[in-house]
Design an enzyme around this catalytic site. Structure first.
Site, mmCIF file in Angstrom:
data_model
loop_
_atom_site.group_PDB
_atom_site.id
_atom_site.type_symbol
_atom_site.label_atom_id
_atom_site.label_comp_id
_atom_site.label_asym_id
_atom_site.label_seq_id
_atom_site.Cartn_x
_atom_site.Cartn_y
_atom_site.Cartn_z
ATOM 1 C CB ALA A 178 47.342 3.371 34.607
ATOM 2 C CE1 TYR A 238 56.436 3.999 39.795
ATOM 3 C CE2 TYR A 238 57.614 4.267 41.870
ATOM 4 C CZ TYR A 238 56.488 3.862 41.175
ATOM 5 O OH TYR A 238 55.423 3.328 41.845
HETATM 6 P P1 NAD Z 1 50.718 -3.335 38.218
HETATM 7 O O1 NAD Z 1 51.849 -3.283 37.243
HETATM 8 O O2 NAD Z 1 50.380 -4.628 38.860
HETATM 9 O O3 NAD Z 1 49.392 -2.725 37.558
HETATM 10 C C1 NAD Z 1 49.402 -1.529 36.797
HETATM 11 C C2 NAD Z 1 48.254 -1.565 35.813
HETATM 12 O O4 NAD Z 1 48.329 -0.369 35.024
HETATM 13 C C3 NAD Z 1 48.375 -2.750 34.847
HETATM 14 O O5 NAD Z 1 47.144 -3.420 34.752
HETATM 15 C C4 NAD Z 1 48.776 -2.090 33.537
HETATM 16 O O6 NAD Z 1 48.340 -2.803 32.388
HETATM 17 C C5 NAD Z 1 48.118 -0.721 33.674
HETATM 18 N N1 NAD Z 1 48.765 0.237 32.754
HETATM 19 C C6 NAD Z 1 50.085 0.444 32.588
HETATM 20 N N2 NAD Z 1 50.284 1.327 31.601
HETATM 21 C C7 NAD Z 1 49.068 1.685 31.129
HETATM 22 C C8 NAD Z 1 48.638 2.553 30.094
HETATM 23 N N3 NAD Z 1 49.509 3.210 29.317
HETATM 24 N N4 NAD Z 1 47.302 2.708 29.877
HETATM 25 C C9 NAD Z 1 46.407 2.029 30.643
HETATM 26 N N5 NAD Z 1 46.771 1.181 31.630
HETATM 27 C C10 NAD Z 1 48.085 0.998 31.873
HETATM 28 O O7 NAD Z 1 51.090 -2.242 39.306
HETATM 29 P P2 NAD Z 1 50.555 -2.043 40.808
HETATM 30 O O8 NAD Z 1 51.602 -2.530 41.745
HETATM 31 O O9 NAD Z 1 49.174 -2.506 40.967
HETATM 32 O O10 NAD Z 1 50.621 -0.434 40.884
HETATM 33 C C11 NAD Z 1 49.501 0.404 40.686
HETATM 34 C C12 NAD Z 1 49.918 1.826 40.993
HETATM 35 O O11 NAD Z 1 50.447 1.897 42.313
HETATM 36 C C13 NAD Z 1 51.010 2.359 40.067
HETATM 37 O O12 NAD Z 1 50.771 3.712 39.792
HETATM 38 C C14 NAD Z 1 52.261 2.197 40.909
HETATM 39 O O13 NAD Z 1 53.266 3.097 40.519
HETATM 40 C C15 NAD Z 1 51.732 2.505 42.289
HETATM 41 N N6 NAD Z 1 52.544 1.967 43.389
HETATM 42 C C16 NAD Z 1 52.680 0.625 43.592
HETATM 43 C C17 NAD Z 1 53.460 0.180 44.664
HETATM 44 C C18 NAD Z 1 53.634 -1.275 44.985
HETATM 45 O O14 NAD Z 1 54.284 -1.603 45.973
HETATM 46 N N7 NAD Z 1 53.077 -2.203 44.210
HETATM 47 C C19 NAD Z 1 54.082 1.095 45.508
HETATM 48 C C20 NAD Z 1 53.923 2.446 45.252
HETATM 49 C C21 NAD Z 1 53.139 2.886 44.200
#
Ligand code: NAD
Length: 478
Positions: free
Chosen positions: A320, A384
């Site tokens: 998350a 971040y």
């Molecule tokens: P997303 O926003 O699609 O999904 C994140 C999920 O986390 C959502 O379902 C949201 O409801 C949940 N969430 C947020 N806050 C929460 C809380 N307080 N309690 C419980 N759940 C919570 O994001 P994503 O792109 O799937 O990213 C997932 C992870 O990967 C994150 O940690 C993000 O920082 C990391 N990340 C993503 C990318 C990318 O390119 N998408 C790159 C680097 C890192």
């Protein structure tokens, strides 16, 4: 979000346009499919002096059904192959004027055993091997170099030469193109590298390149390689969508029973995700949805109580995460605090609760999702990037104290992954993120998920305190 450029330049019409205009054509990456063989074909083997891992390497290649040929640098390979009852021939460098389309003389992997290199003059053997062999590597091929952790070497010249391997492996990843990955495994004396070698030879690591993984000696429990997580219970935070949903699905495919956690507002999406996982990987309803906001102070206690009720947990994936982007002068207190709290402090609170109450069992796995922003920094992301660098710091700091219980803790640092998060980026930033890496394209959630599943597997007992980027060897932070 669809990558229309990638689709276009790989269509019959787009291919000819791209060729005539000299446009780059990113390779369609070969990813794992249950209906295709995971391994196969031939590996070309090279080596420096006194390679220590030939026997173990031969054993793995035989088990996964790969054949081999020995480069002249690896003279000792043929007797080892004979001892294992395996066929092996001599590697013939591909002719300079061979037709680019001719696949007959291609190999699927180049593997170099550099463990015996003790001074930098001996690095010439790497030059000789890759100079002869790189042209022979098939599209989506794999380069794996086996070395030793520099800090474990007895002399300064040996540590220096082992460190130098990193530059070679990373440069090969940038030169090779065509969906080829290049990675370095630093294998400590007596460590088992089978789990890492399988992962880096497999299409499961399609978007993982330029990485250095250290493997310590450990005692991995026996397990199946097809469903390595059978009998394990896993918690995945942020599992309703995106990367978290994919992690939950892949862990279940590997045999784990998964509890997916997300916030109340994502309840419907979370239920849908867990139902589709149950359909694809039946567990008689044991996969569970847990609604909790990890920002709430009572969340760790509630999570621990729910997991105790289902008999404890073996794998915790802190996925998350949120972004609240603004340059620092414009950033509000709330934007700073919420990102640090959800992305970093909540992981610590949950781990503390699970470890203190013994909910995370001995031999457990913690995998924390970081980001390449936490390695390189990013404009408009001070909050971040700070949180994601903190995740890496925590992994390094915690690994030694968890070792006595056989618990590993590692981070994955995704680069540009096609999700809701990246679909919201402005066009120019999105295109730059997608293209500025050795694969010329963004990764998919499944690329992160496969990496998490590998780190979570019983065979990865010797891998702890590592950060593995899933970024197609992004230029950002390289
Ligand atoms: P997303 O926003 O699609 O999904 C994140 C999920 O986390 C959502 O379902 C949201 O409801 C949940 N969430 C947020 N806050 C929460 C809380 N307080 N309690 C419980 N759940 C919570 O994001 P994503 O792109 O799937 O990213 C997932 C992870 O990967 C994150 O940690 C993000 O920082 C990391 N990340 C993503 C990318 C990318 O390119 N998408 C790159 C680097 C890192």
């Amino acid at each position: 979000m669809k990558d229309r450029y990638l689709d276009f330049v790989n269509s019959p019409f787009g291919m000819s346009i791209a060729r005539s205009l000299g446009l780059p054509r990113p390779e369609v990456l070969r990813r794992y499919r249950a209906d295709h063989a995971e391994f196969g074909g031939m590996a070309a083997i090279g080596a420096g002096p006194s390679p220590a891992l030939f026997d173990d390497l031969m054993a793995v290649l035989s088990t996964i059904g790969m054949t081999s040929v020995a480069h002249e640098s690896a003279a000792g390979w043929l007797p080892v192959a004979a001892r294992h009852g395996a066929m092996s021939g001599r590697f013939e460098p591909r002719a300079r004027d061979a037709l680019a389309s001719d696949r007959a003389d291609r190999v699927e992997a180049l593997i170099f055993d550099a463990t015996g290199i003790v001074e930098s003059g001996q690095l010439h053997a790497l030059y000789a091997f890759f100079h002869d062999a790189l042209r022979s590597l098939a599209k989506n091929g794999r380069i794996v170099v086996l070395g030793r952790p520099p800090a474990t070497r007895a002399s300064v010249p040996a540590a220096t030469a082992q460190h130098a391997l990193e530059g070679m492996v990373r440069s090969l990843g940038k030169e090779a193109r065509n969906g080829i990955t290049s990675n370095l495994l630093r294998v400590a004396d007596d460590a088992s590298f089978e789990s890492a070698l399988r992962f880096f030879l497999s299409p499961r690591s399609a978007y993982v390149s330029g990485q250095v993984v250290t493997i310590d000696a450990s005692s991995a429990a026996p397990h199946s390689w097809t469903t390595p997580l059978a009998g394990k219970r896993a918690l995945v935070t942020g599992a309703a969508r995106g990367i978290g949903a994919s992690i939950a699905a892949v862990l279940a495919e590997h045999g784990a029973i998964v509890t997916g956690l997300d916030v109340e507002t994502a309840r419907d999406a979370l239920d849908q995700t867990m139902l589709s996982i149950e359909d694809a990987s039946p567990s008689n309803g044991a996969h569970a949805a847990l609604v909790a906001d990890i920002a709430e102070p009572e969340a760790p206690g509630e999570i621990a109580a729910a997991l105790i009720a289902s008999g404890g947990i073996d794998i915790v994936v802190h996925n998350a995460g949120i972004t609240r982007d603004k340059t620092i002068a414009r950033m509000t207190d709330e934007m700073w605090d919420s990102v640090i709290d959800i992305n970093l402090l909540a992981q610590a609170r949950i781990d503390d609760a699970l470890l203190a109450r013994g909910v995370l069992r001995d031999g457990g796995r913690i995998v924390a999702v970081s980001s390449i922003s936490g390695i390189a920094g990013n404009r408009g992301q001070t909050n971040y990037a700070t949180s994601k660098a903190g995740v890496i710091g925590r992994v390094h700091a915690m690994a030694p104290s968890l070792r006595p219980r056989g618990i590993t803790i590692n981070a994955v640092a995704p680069g540009f992954i096609e999700t809701h998060m990246t679909a919201r980026m402005p066009f120019g930033v999105r295109e730059a993120g997608r293209r500025l890496n050795s694969m010329g394209q963004g990764g998919l959630p499944v690329d992160v998920a496969e990496t998490v599943a590998w780190l979570a597997s019983p065979g990865s007992a010797g891998i702890t305190g590592n950060v593995v980027r899933v970024c197609g060897q992004s230029l950002i932070g390289a």
